[in-house]
Design a protein around this motif. Structure first.
Motif, PDB file in Angstrom:
ATOM      1  N   SER A 129       1.494  -5.533   3.948  1.00 28.66           N
ATOM      2  CA  SER A 129       1.602  -5.601   5.399  1.00 28.66           C
ATOM      3  C   SER A 129       3.067  -5.496   5.755  1.00 28.66           C
ATOM      4  O   SER A 129       3.933  -6.032   5.086  1.00 28.66           O
ATOM      5  CB  SER A 129       1.016  -6.923   5.942  1.00 28.66           C
ATOM      6  OG  SER A 129       1.709  -8.026   5.415  1.00 28.66           O
ATOM      7  N   ARG A 134      -5.978  -6.308   0.222  1.00 34.14           N
ATOM      8  CA  ARG A 134      -4.865  -5.927   1.074  1.00 34.14           C
ATOM      9  C   ARG A 134      -3.663  -5.614   0.194  1.00 34.14           C
ATOM     10  O   ARG A 134      -3.201  -6.457  -0.572  1.00 34.14           O
ATOM     11  CB  ARG A 134      -4.525  -7.044   2.056  1.00 34.14           C
ATOM     12  CG  ARG A 134      -3.558  -6.599   3.158  1.00 34.14           C
ATOM     13  CD  ARG A 134      -3.388  -7.689   4.193  1.00 34.14           C
ATOM     14  NE  ARG A 134      -2.594  -7.220   5.311  1.00 34.14           N
ATOM     15  CZ  ARG A 134      -2.200  -8.003   6.307  1.00 34.14           C
ATOM     16  NH1 ARG A 134      -2.558  -9.270   6.303  1.00 34.14           N
ATOM     17  NH2 ARG A 134      -1.477  -7.516   7.298  1.00 34.14           N
ATOM     18  N   TYR A 136      -4.866  -1.080   2.893  1.00 31.84           N
ATOM     19  CA  TYR A 136      -5.969  -1.725   2.219  1.00 31.84           C
ATOM     20  C   TYR A 136      -6.486  -0.811   1.125  1.00 31.84           C
ATOM     21  O   TYR A 136      -6.586   0.409   1.300  1.00 31.84           O
ATOM     22  CB  TYR A 136      -7.100  -2.046   3.205  1.00 31.84           C
ATOM     23  CG  TYR A 136      -6.648  -2.950   4.317  1.00 31.84           C
ATOM     24  CD1 TYR A 136      -6.585  -4.329   4.121  1.00 31.84           C
ATOM     25  CD2 TYR A 136      -6.257  -2.431   5.548  1.00 31.84           C
ATOM     26  CE1 TYR A 136      -6.144  -5.168   5.131  1.00 31.84           C
ATOM     27  CE2 TYR A 136      -5.810  -3.268   6.561  1.00 31.84           C
ATOM     28  CZ  TYR A 136      -5.757  -4.634   6.348  1.00 31.84           C
ATOM     29  OH  TYR A 136      -5.308  -5.450   7.336  1.00 31.84           O
TER      30      TYR A 136
END
Length: 227
Positions: free
Chosen positions: A225, A222, A206
């Motif tokens: 991931s 963000r 983040y």
């Protein structure tokens, strides 16, 4: 590909509410026996998953900690009020950071379901000498943002309301000090106007962006991931 949404966490004085600050909803803190706030009309929304809380009210039983109730505003078009159930005044301290995190996460999820994009909140858990320390409160808010970040599907703004300017200054400093302690790296934006701190949470990264020298909070996006 980075996500397009962002979570904006701001700081301001409580006195700004209704003047330069007009949120969709306001979060106030409450004791599980409903002794802190004024008597008001509960907003019994059939689609809310609040059965246990409302049944507790009807039966005059203590509410579960970490939950919330919603209240209708007395003025048409006014913001919805969430009562965050984070205190138990039969205990000392009266609040735990985990209850603030659970309640605030639940409130933000409900606000998003209602289509809200802007929610203002009191310093949940802080009540004279009986609740959380300032550092514990900040940690609870920071953990809330990290928990919600993977779930945010649209831009969302959370505003923490404080009573005095020196409190805003102190919280702003503590927030940024905490970020820097957790940072995997930090850098400046291309134009040099903002600092960006990268924080890892498991496989996710983040980016927390803020403008040095200001008393604002930060913008969270963000970055990535993993599997």
């Amino acid at each position: 590909m980075p996500h397009r949404w962002s979570f904006r966490f701001d700081l301001d004085l409580r006195s700004s509410l209704g003047r330069r600050t007009r949120p969709d909803a306001v979060v106030v803190q409450e004791d599980r026996n409903l002794v802190m706030g004024p008597q008001a009309v509960l907003d019994l929304d059939a689609s809310d998953d609040l059965d246990a809380a409302y049944l507790a009210v009807l039966d005059h039983r203590p509410l579960p900690l970490g939950g919330y109730l919603t209240l209708r505003d007395r003025e048409p078009g006014g913001p919805l009020t969430y009562q965050a159930v984070v205190h138990d005044f039969e205990l000392r301290p009266s609040c735990r950071p985990g209850d603030v995190r659970r309640s605030l996460c639940a409130v933000v999820r409900d606000a998003q379901r209602r289509g809200f994009r802007f929610v203002a909140t009191e310093a949940l858990g802080r009540f004279h000498s009986r609740g959380l320390s300032l550092d514990e409160m900040i940690e609870a808010f920071h953990d809330t943002i990290l928990e919600l970040a993977p779930q945010i599907e649209a831009p969302f703004r959370l505003l923490l309301m404080l009573d005095e300017l020196d409190q805003v200054e102190e919280v702003s400093h503590m927030l940024r000090s905490r970020l820097l302690r957790r940072a995997s790296r930090s850098f400046r934006t291309v134009d040099g106007d903002a600092a960006v701190v990268e924080v890892r949470d498991g496989v996710a990264k983040y980016h927390f962006r803020f403008v040095p020298g200001t008393l604002s909070g930060y913008m969270v996006t963000r970055a990535r991931s993993g599997a």
